[in-house]
Design an enzyme around this catalytic site. Structure first.
Site, short mmCIF file in Angstrom:
data_model
loop_
_atom_site.label_atom_id
_atom_site.label_comp_id
_atom_site.label_asym_id
_atom_site.label_seq_id
_atom_site.Cartn_x
_atom_site.Cartn_y
_atom_site.Cartn_z
N ASP A 11 0.65 -1.23 0.03
CA ASP A 11 -0.20 -0.02 -0.17
C ASP A 11 0.94 1.33 0.00
OD1 ASP A 11 -1.64 -1.79 2.47
OD2 ASP A 11 -1.91 -1.91 0.60
N LYS A 21 19.87 7.50 4.60
CA LYS A 21 19.79 6.13 4.15
C LYS A 21 21.36 5.75 4.32
CE LYS A 21 17.93 7.18 0.52
NZ LYS A 21 17.50 7.27 -0.90
N ASP A 29 18.16 2.65 -5.88
CA ASP A 29 19.14 2.25 -7.04
C ASP A 29 20.51 2.12 -6.41
OD1 ASP A 29 21.12 5.02 -7.66
OD2 ASP A 29 19.09 5.10 -6.41
#
Ligand SMILES: C[C@H](OP(=O)(O)O)C(=O)O
Ligand SMILES: [Mg+2]
Length: 268
Positions: free
Chosen positions: A19, A220, A245
């Site tokens: 979702d 990240k 990526d």
């Protein structure tokens, strides 16, 4: 177990299983200002299928507001509270987790995106786009008067990186071991519209080497970025997929958060 998607039913099962779709930006949606073929159409299709979209980028050159303007220019529906950049996450971390005292400051290596987000969070800073720091004049340690209120150094992507900025950041960290060393992200390269360039991690590397000290990474794959998102948005990790990526940032970030992950090969 990783598998390569190819058949239409592979994609249909992703659509029924998830979702919330978290998208990395550089190398997934665009290269610099050049959209990647098909990316805008996929975002549009997901919106039409009622999916929640989140945009999670380590690129600290822009604020959430700047990214909203970029999405608008691309004709992509995006809302500020769907956009999570490492500049925003760093400002929230400094103000709400580190709880930097109001009379203290951050020495910034970085661009206007970081400055805007720090200002939004009420964090005082020096450096950044200050013309006195954006210089190729020789740095004079003899004439340098450190600001006694600097209690943290934050290093992000900076196209005006220079010896003065590195020397000032080094002085603040070398002279005061209690001074916090933060980096927005450690991406080694940056996928520009015309090919790879040195990324934020390559710009903070001289400080790590000179200080023999590892910084705290905000972006990240650090959990800090996910904590920043979860403080604003509720989502079910079981029904959330992270599309990226880079294995060592995006995919590691998704795995660390218990999310499904999808690696795309458009990051170079
Ligand atoms: C490459 C990275 O941005 P992201 O891929 O996380 O959008 C960065 O700008 O260092
Ligand atoms: Mg990327």
């Amino acid at each position: 177990m990783a598998r390569r998607l190819s058949a239409a039913e592979d994609y249909e099962s992703l659509l029924s299983n998830y979702d919330t779709w978290m998208f990395d930006c550089d190398g997934v949606l665009w290269h610099g200002d050049r959209p990647i073929d098909g990316a805008v159409e996929v975002l549009d299709m997901l919106r039409k299928r009622g999916k929640r979209l989140l945009f999670v980028t380590n690129n600290a050159t822009k604020s959430r507001r700047n990214y909203k303007a970029k999405f608008d220019q691309l004709g992509v529906e995006a809302h500020v509270d769907e956009i999570y950049g490492s500049a925003y996450a760093a400002a929230v971390y400094i103000s709400s987790v580190m709880k930097l005292p109001k009379d203290k400051k951050v020495y910034v290596i970085g661009m206007s995106g970081i400055e805007e987000e720090l200002h939004e969070e009420g964090v005082s800073f020096i450096g950044g786009t200050d013309p006195a720091d954006c210089t190729l004049e020789p740095f004079s340690l003899a004439d340098f008067i450190p600001d006694p209120d600097v209690a943290a150094v934050l290093c992000g992507f900076d196209t005006q990186i220079n010896y003065t900025k590195l020397s000032k950041a080094f002085q603040y960290l070398h002279r005061n071991p209690a001074c916090q060393f933060l980096v927005t992200n450690e991406d080694s390269t940056f996928p520009s519209a015309h090919g790879l360039l040195p990324g934020s991690g390559s710009l903070s590397a001289p400080l790590r080497f000179a200080l023999n000290r590892d910084p705290l990474t905000i972006g990240k794959p650090a959990r800090t970025m996910l904590d920043c998102i979860q403080a604003k948005v509720h989502f079910d990790p079981e029904r959330t997929i992270m599309i990226g990526d880079r294995l060592n940032t995006d995919i590691l970030f998704g795995q660390g958060g218990g999310l499904a992950t999808l690696l795309v090969l458009t990051g170079k």
